[in-house]
Write a protein that holds these residues in place. Structure first.
Motif, mmCIF file in Angstrom:
data_model
loop_
_atom_site.group_PDB
_atom_site.id
_atom_site.type_symbol
_atom_site.label_atom_id
_atom_site.label_comp_id
_atom_site.label_asym_id
_atom_site.label_seq_id
_atom_site.Cartn_x
_atom_site.Cartn_y
_atom_site.Cartn_z
ATOM 1 N N VAL A 3 0.939 -1.225 0.098
ATOM 2 C CA VAL A 3 -0.101 0.058 0.122
ATOM 3 C C VAL A 3 0.804 1.224 -0.007
ATOM 4 O O VAL A 3 1.813 1.248 0.542
ATOM 5 N N TYR A 4 0.617 2.312 -0.835
ATOM 6 C CA TYR A 4 1.344 3.371 -0.867
ATOM 7 C C TYR A 4 0.569 4.721 -0.298
ATOM 8 O O TYR A 4 -0.367 4.864 -0.935
ATOM 9 N N MET A 11 -2.946 4.501 -2.058
ATOM 10 C CA MET A 11 -3.072 3.372 -3.245
ATOM 11 C C MET A 11 -2.553 2.078 -2.910
ATOM 12 O O MET A 11 -1.743 1.762 -2.383
ATOM 13 N N ARG A 12 -3.681 1.203 -3.401
ATOM 14 C CA ARG A 12 -3.174 -0.294 -3.253
ATOM 15 C C ARG A 12 -3.518 -0.954 -4.676
ATOM 16 O O ARG A 12 -4.633 -1.010 -5.183
ATOM 17 N N PRO A 13 -2.230 -1.278 -5.211
ATOM 18 C CA PRO A 13 -2.254 -2.180 -6.372
ATOM 19 C C PRO A 13 -3.362 -3.403 -6.230
ATOM 20 O O PRO A 13 -3.227 -4.285 -5.266
ATOM 21 N N GLU A 18 -4.785 -3.024 -12.372
ATOM 22 C CA GLU A 18 -5.656 -1.922 -11.701
ATOM 23 C C GLU A 18 -5.277 -1.321 -10.391
ATOM 24 O O GLU A 18 -4.414 -2.377 -9.714
ATOM 25 N N VAL A 19 -5.447 -0.427 -9.799
ATOM 26 C CA VAL A 19 -5.189 0.228 -8.436
ATOM 27 C C VAL A 19 -6.334 0.799 -7.769
ATOM 28 O O VAL A 19 -7.159 1.545 -8.617
ATOM 29 N N GLU A 20 -6.557 0.464 -6.609
ATOM 30 C CA GLU A 20 -7.496 1.244 -5.880
ATOM 31 C C GLU A 20 -6.860 2.502 -5.061
ATOM 32 O O GLU A 20 -5.913 2.466 -4.533
ATOM 33 N N VAL A 21 -7.610 3.775 -5.453
ATOM 34 C CA VAL A 21 -7.287 4.902 -4.911
ATOM 35 C C VAL A 21 -8.392 5.394 -3.835
ATOM 36 O O VAL A 21 -9.493 5.529 -4.233
ATOM 37 N N GLN A 64 -6.737 7.889 -16.336
ATOM 38 C CA GLN A 64 -6.331 6.686 -15.760
ATOM 39 C C GLN A 64 -7.792 6.090 -15.087
ATOM 40 O O GLN A 64 -7.663 5.021 -14.697
ATOM 41 N N ARG A 78 -3.701 0.873 -13.802
ATOM 42 C CA ARG A 78 -2.057 1.078 -13.389
ATOM 43 C C ARG A 78 -1.267 1.304 -14.472
ATOM 44 O O ARG A 78 -1.244 1.003 -15.504
#
Ligand code: TMP
Length: 235
Positions: A3-4, A11-13, A18-21, A64, A78
């Motif tokens: 998780v970033y 942000m979680r790939p 796909e990435v969840e924001v 995006q 992503r």
């Protein structure tokens, strides 16, 4: 997967594609030195950003954005992000005002494009094309394309916001590259990342309210959202 945690988003790939924001309620300024929580900001920004990304897709600019999950969570494509902030300015404010001494609101004709190196530990310094080449942050051809795209998107948005009686002074964009090499608009476009001024004298409607400690932050964001909904529905 990792998780970033950013200052305003998490942000979680989810997969290769796909990435969840998650848009947080945190507001920061001066590289995080000023920090406050505004319950509801994340939902407002995710909604404003989604409306704008959908609008820009409709105008032919690849973004995006993919879909919404809940009131403050979006799923996005992503992409390999350029560690750059591309700022377009139509009128002088903020750091340009400080750097030049020009009066707030002075028109930049033609508009100005600036590039910043996205590095919190360095304080996101302004850099030029030669620095980008030295640091290999993007190829010279990509920089040309990023500048062109940013100017086109900014002009589109300035026209849109003028219909909402909002003067778009400046804004910040971030871009990414998809696995097939296409440049796409990424991150967010919101009152956190734009300067919105009311054309009828109500002043700042953006994060400058927080940066300068003037007025109710969320009231400004709600106003931007409501006006945007109105003009997008009418068009
Ligand atoms: P500046 O005048 O402080 O350089 O800001 C220019 C634009 O960029 C303004 O619309 C706010 C936005 N911005 C961000 O989105 N993130 C940042 O970290 C900074 C400093 C500015």
């Amino acid at each position: 997967m990792q998780v970033y945690e950013g200052k305003a988003k998490r942000m979680r790939p989810l997969s290769e594609r796909e990435v969840e924001v998650v848009f947080k309620d945190d507001a920061t300024a001066f590289n995080g030195q000023k920090h406050e929580i505004f319950p509801g900001k994340g939902a407002l920004n995710s909604n404003i950003s989604e409306l704008l990304f959908n609008y820009l897709e409709g105008k032919g600019f690849p973004t995006q954005h993919l879909r919404r999950v809940d009131e403050r969570t979006l799923i996005v494509k992503r992409a390999a992000m350029f560690p750059l902030e591309v700022v377009v300015r139509f009128q002088v404010a903020g750091s340009l005002q400080k750097r030049t001494g020009l009066a707030d609101g002075t028109v930049c004709d033609p508009p100005i494009v600036e590039l910043y190196y996205k590095r919190d530990d360095l304080g996101d310094p302004i850099i030029n094309d030669d620095h980008i080449r030295l640091l290999k942050l993007a190829t010279p051809g990509e920089v040309v394309e990023l500048r062109k795209l940013a100017l086109q998107i900014a002009s589109e948005l300035r026209g849109l916001f003028s219909k909402a009686r909002i003067e778009l002074f400046d804004m910040k964009f971030e871009f990414g590259k998809t696995p097939d090499g296409k440049l796409i608009l990424a991150d967010e476009i919101s009152p956190d990342t734009c300067r919105f001024r009311d054309m009828d004298g109500a002043g700042m409607l953006d994060k400058d309210r927080f940066r300068q400690g003037k007025g109710d932050l969320l009231e400004g964001y709600r106003e931007v959202h409501a006006r945007l909904m109105r003009i997008l529905k009418a068009s």
